[in-house]
Design an enzyme around this catalytic site. Structure first.
Site, PDB file in Angstrom:
ATOM      1  N   LEU A 438       0.819  -1.114   0.020  1.00  0.00           N
ATOM      2  CA  LEU A 438       0.080  -0.111   0.024  1.00  0.00           C
ATOM      3  C   LEU A 438       0.959   1.306  -0.049  1.00  0.00           C
ATOM      4  CD1 LEU A 438      -1.716  -2.397   1.134  1.00  0.00           C
ATOM      5  CD2 LEU A 438      -2.969  -0.422   2.393  1.00  0.00           C
ATOM      6  N   PHE A 463      -7.864   5.089  -5.948  1.00  0.00           N
ATOM      7  CA  PHE A 463      -8.628   6.331  -6.065  1.00  0.00           C
ATOM      8  C   PHE A 463      -7.793   7.420  -6.442  1.00  0.00           C
ATOM      9  CE2 PHE A 463     -10.672   3.560  -2.926  1.00  0.00           C
ATOM     10  CZ  PHE A 463     -12.090   3.459  -3.323  1.00  0.00           C
ATOM     11  N   HIS A 511     -12.669   9.443  -1.836  1.00  0.00           N
ATOM     12  CA  HIS A 511     -13.232   8.408  -2.621  1.00  0.00           C
ATOM     13  C   HIS A 511     -14.075   9.094  -3.811  1.00  0.00           C
ATOM     14  CE1 HIS A 511     -12.521   6.146   0.698  1.00  0.00           C
ATOM     15  NE2 HIS A 511     -12.068   5.225   0.020  1.00  0.00           N
TER      16      HIS A 511
END
Length: 725
Positions: A438, A463, A511
């Site tokens: 990540l 995103f 998002h």
């Protein structure tokens, strides 16, 4: 006199102990002297306004050992204090002229063989050194990506780049840069991969001079920070001493070549002559501190070794120094008279050069397609949403381009947050559908490194808002490589990003990021934003072909809210779905080619993404209930724009309404208003609807700051009736 000025030995080593012949020691010393005199000469020329860069390598000349022991087939990502390294590396290849080349770079000459006068960079196509313009660790992620590419090459051959199987990657940087999040992320990713036995043959060389501009690095900090890191093999050497440097580099190379794992070589050095020509060290350091570093000058240590080993006399050392000084000065006077860039067109030529060495798109293997998509055959004739269509397109792309790799967080078994990559890892395996950790900087760095070594990466950023964690990897690294290498280096890629808003309140601003300004501000970047699945398939294929043929960097924005959208006007109409059409069976959508629905002349609505979807819904109401004759244009590509074609398409219309789902400030609608005003002054009544200059809130409040159908209808009616402009 020379002997009395020399520092004492820091290690108990002999040339024989590290395998150095006397001639090799003299050769290394010569490279060190050349680098130092380049630093001196640059500052003299700066005073004459003939040189434009004064950050030098003084005190770091021990890295000449890196230039000697690493092969020129070991790709090198270099720190800006690597003058001696590059000079020594060039000696591995006959015919190189490092002094002249670097002085051309100092003088910003258009004949500079690496950047063509665009920047002073350390780089060379023939020596496999991509140019590096920033050293705040921004090169570490792509170096890590290149190391992964070396491991991948043993299982998946790259396109056109064949390096020896035991090649490694060299990446050096300073102790201050080691603290940057980019460095931490890249080193962590390398260790993370190695911890799982994934090949990562890279040597990180931290040249620790104890200070970053004016900020001191705490004593022992680098050792404490990196000596115990999982997956990372730590070594130390004293970079002021050539013999200890050889010992340390030999050990680092031996480990990386044999075990294919990352090494952190902590090389102690000093910084001399300050940070740059304008830097006055005594403003933030005591005179005693400055003098203490000067006493550890690596050139003095090298002279001591040569004297102790009876290789050169003091007179011979002084004579060599004087000869090199004269040589550098003479070459400098030639370099400063060479041509400079003379026009904006010359400067911009390497941003996105039209390449003559086009790589042809490989043909689709229809037999392999039938076998690969056998399980999907029943669904291929049925209408599909955008997410599913992109998934099928990616499968075909991975099949067609054997050097293509998809990478990103959760793209493997999970299939991504929105299932767009579902099933790909089962079809192509984990070496081509790579689940990353990540860290967006590492994801993009992986892609840059893969691209430089002959792969065609398609990284995924989950995103749009997450790009901001790593935007310099696109802005400062991927998009600038061609520019600063005069088109000699490239890192082709298609960056897939789920983005934009209208997710019915889900996720808030992380998002539902609705700003694309950061991409539009980067020269040479291609930006695609499909509004529907059929277009997404053809545009994605065009993006991949462009990256493959012309080695371009492409951003592919996928509107999240339209991933699963099936209907246009009422439930069940399936107006926003399409059947999947295989490669070669449909009409490609070229970069810059927009779509147009209708041919009315009362009003033209220009939009993209979610805005185009809303505009198509509104169009029927405007036609049927208000008698307005209109056309709706889907931009599809936000860069490049086919400006002339767009002006011509709008020309018959009295009014133009721009529907832009991004924020009012910095959105593409600003550019479109400017375009129409400049190219067709007074021809149209123009208005625009945009989102507010606001982050996207949670739940139903999101609708309050985004364009909606009612706003579009009201603006369209007012514009056609002449009530707004």
């Amino acid at each position: 006199m020379l002997e009395g000025a020399l520092p004492p030995a820091v290690v108990d080593l002999t040339p024989q102990a590290v395998g150095l012949a006397p001639t090799e020691l003299v050769d290394l010393f010569e490279s060190q002297l050349m680098s130092r005199h380049l630093d001196y000469q640059s500052r003299r020329l700066r005073a004459r306004n003939e040189s434009f860069y004064t950050i030098g390598s003084a005190g770091h000349e021990g890295n000449a050992v890196l230039g000697k022991l690493f092969r020129i087939t070991d790709m090198a990502f270099l720190h800006y204090r690597s003058g001696a390294l590059l000079i020594q590396r060039s000696k591995q290849r006959p015919g190189e002229t490092p002094l002249y080349d670097m002085l051309l770079s100092f003088a910003a000459s258009s004949e500079d063989p690496i950047s063509g006068g665009r920047h002073k960079v350390l780089g060379s196509r023939t020596l496999l050194v991509p140019p590096q313009t920033s050293t705040i660790a921004s090169h570490l992620p792509k170096a890590m990506g290149a190391a992964h590419a070396l491991g991948l090459a043993q299982r998946l051959p790259p396109d056109g780049m064949a390096l020896p199987k035991d090649s490694v990657i060299l990446c050096n940087f300073g102790d201050a840069s080691a603290n940057h999040s980019t460095a931490q992320g890249a080193i962590n990713t390398a260790g993370w991969a190695a911890y799982q036995n994934s090949p990562m043959p890279i040597v990180f060389v931290c040249e620790d001079n104890g200070i970053g501009i004016s900020t001191r690095t705490p004593r022992g900090w680098i050792h404490a920070s990196f000596s115990g890191r999982a997956g990372l093999h730590y070594l130390y050497c004293d970079g002021t001493d050539l013999l200890d440097s050889v010992r340390g580099v030999q050990a680092a190379l031996a480990y990386a070549r044999r075990w294919r794992k990352p090494v952190f070589l902590h090389m102690r050095v000093v910084r001399l002559l300050g940070h740059a020509g304008s830097d006055t060290e005594v403003g933030y350091r005591t005179l005693e501190q400055v003098e203490a570093d000067e006493r550890q000058d690596p050139l003095l240590h090298s002279a001591r070794i040569l004297l102790e080993q009876n290789i050169l006399t003091a007179e011979q050392i002084c004579e060599l120094n004087a000869q090199i000084a004269q040589r550098v000065s003479r070459i400098a006077e030639q370099a400063i008279r060479r041509p400079k860039l003379q026009s904006a067109a010359e400067v911009m030529a390497s941003i996105a050069p039209l390449r003559s060495d086009i790589r042809p798109v490989p043909p689709a293997d229809h037999g392999a397609r039938q076998a690969l998509l056998a399980q999907e055959q029943r669904q291929l004739d049925k209408p599909q949403n955008m997410a599913r269509l992109i998934n099928l397109a990616l499968a075909d792309i991975l099949l067609q381009y054997r050097n293509c790799v998809v990478c990103g967080e959760d793209v493997g078994r999970k299939g991504g947050v929105y299932s767009v990559t579902t099933g790909l890892v089962d079809k192509f395996g984990p070496q081509r559908v790579i689940n990353t950790l990540l860290d967006e900087q590492s994801i993009l760095g992986l892609a840059i490194g893969l691209g430089q070594l002959g792969y065609l990466p398609i990284p995924e950023i989950q995103f749009l808002a997450y790009v901001h964690n790593a935007e310099d990897q696109i802005r400062g690294e991927a998009a600038t490589l061609s520019f600063f290498s005069n088109g000699q280096f490239s890192n082709p890629m298609v960056v897939r990003i789920a983005g934009l808003a209208y997710q019915k309140g889900f996720g808030g601003h992380f998002h539902n990021d609705n700003s694309l300004a950061l991409f539009r501000d980067i020269p040479g970047l291609v930006i695609a934003c499909p509004s529907n699945g059929a277009d997404a398939v053809e545009m994605l294929r065009s993006c991949v072909a462009l990256a493959h043929e012309q080695r371009r960097v492409v951003i592919f924005i996928e509107p999240i809210a339209l991933y699963m959208t099936r209907d246009l006007h009422q439930p069940g109409d399936e107006g926003w779905t399409a059947t999947y059409v295989g490669p070669g069976e449909s009409t490609p959508i070229a970069p810059g080619e927009f779509g147009c629905h209708g041919d009315g002349t009362d009003l033209c609505i220009i939009s993209y993404g979610n805005g185009y979807y809303l505009s198509r819904q509104v169009a029927r109401e405007l036609e049927q209930e208000h008698g307005i004759s209109l056309r709706v244009i889907d931009l599809r590509w936000l860069a490049p724009l086919d400006e002339m074609a767009l002006v011509e398409a709008v020309a018959p219309c009295d009014a133009v309404l721009l529907v832009d789902e991004c924020r009012r400030t910095g959105s593409i609608s600003e550019a479109l208003v400017t375009l129409l005003t400049e190219r067709a002054p007074g021809r149209h009544r123009i208005a625009r609807i945009t989102a507010e200059d606001c982050f996207i809130p949670l739940a139903d409040a999101a609708r309050l700051v985004l364009p909606d159908r009612q706003q579009i209808v009201a603006a369209a009616l007012g514009l056609v009736r002449g009530e707004s402009a």
